[in-house]
Design an enzyme around this catalytic site. Structure first.
Site: not given
Ligand code: DX5
Ligand code: ZN
Length: 245
Positions: A35, A197-198, A10, A39, A175-176, A144-147, A70, A68, A37, A139
């Protein structure tokens, strides 16, 4: 033939000041898909980027763009993301009352259609649209947020959706909070496509990213359940375009 594991970093976790370089780095590091994201600060409590950014980064790689969305409403923006270069467009089942219509619209644009489910949404939400799907995205955090931390509660849902999919050529994406430590459990539950992502954008160089992607892939491959391997599941790898049927 075994079902391939797809790793989709991501770019939400990338350095946005060097986004093109970051995408080139994960491309070289062995990412299968990219990927993206999107938002809107309405469907989810954060704003990321839109179709113009996707269009700008499209020339950097030939890998599949896994977009993706959102956002709500989503239907008015599908064409823009298709034109920007998305290959797979995923909408949320919770984003509007007419999921069947949204999925038809994505395929009418010549793109692969995905649906995503938030953690509290039952898998039955997709029961009557399965034949309109190329991908289901579970999900494993609230979007909404990574990490964020992986929600173990979703493993059972992944497993149930794997059963619902049966022999259909539908990818099951997670994902997540995916890391090298939980990738085996995710794959064992039936997922074949892992977003991270992270856990990918850790370190600075393409070599660091390559190590991170490889570690997730090795763990996922090890966790795969043989009975769940289907030769009919499409790879949607770069070079195969979107011709998966
Ligand atoms: C969350 C996103 C994910 C997220 C993944 O809303 O859809 O794709 O960024 O990031 P990590 O792997 O850091 O949870
Ligand atoms: Zn995503």
């Amino acid at each position: 033939m075994t079902r391939e594991i797809i790793i989709a970093p991501s770019i939400l976790a990338a350095d946005f000041a060097r986004l093109g370089e970051e995408i080139a780095a994960i491309d070289a590091a062995g990412a299968d898909w990219i990927h993206c994201d999107v938002m809107d600060g309405h469907f989810v409590p954060n704003i990321s980027f839109g179709a113009e950014i996707i269009k700008a980064i499209r020339p950097v790689t030939s890998k599949i763009f896994d977009v993706h969305l959102m956002i709500a409403p989503v239907d008015p923006y599908l064409e823009a993301f298709a034109k920007a270069g998305a290959d797979v467009i995923t909408v949320h089942a919770e984003a509007g009352p007419h999921l069947d219509r949204s999925l038809q619209a994505i395929r009418a644009l010549g793109k692969k259609a995905g649906v995503s489910l938030c953690p509290a949404t039952l898998e039955s939400a997709i029961e009557y649209v399965l034949d309109r799907l190329d991908l289901v995205l579970v999900m494993t955090v609230n979007p909404g947020f990574g990490g964020q931390s992986f929600l173990d509660s979703q493993l059972e849902k992944i497993s149930r959706i794997r059963s619902m999919i049966g022999d259909r050529p539908i990818r099951l994406e997670v994902d997540g909070g995916v890391t090298r430590d939980n990738a085996a459990a995710v794959a064992a539950a039936g997922a074949d496509t892992l977003v991270a992502g992270s856990a990918v954008f850790r370190g600075k160089s393409s070599a660091d990213y390559a190590g991170n992607i490889a570690a997730i892939r090795v763990a996922a491959e090890a966790g795969r359940v043989p009975r769940l391997q289907h030769s009919s599941v499409p790879s949607m790898r770069a070079g195969e375009g979107v011709r998966i049927r």
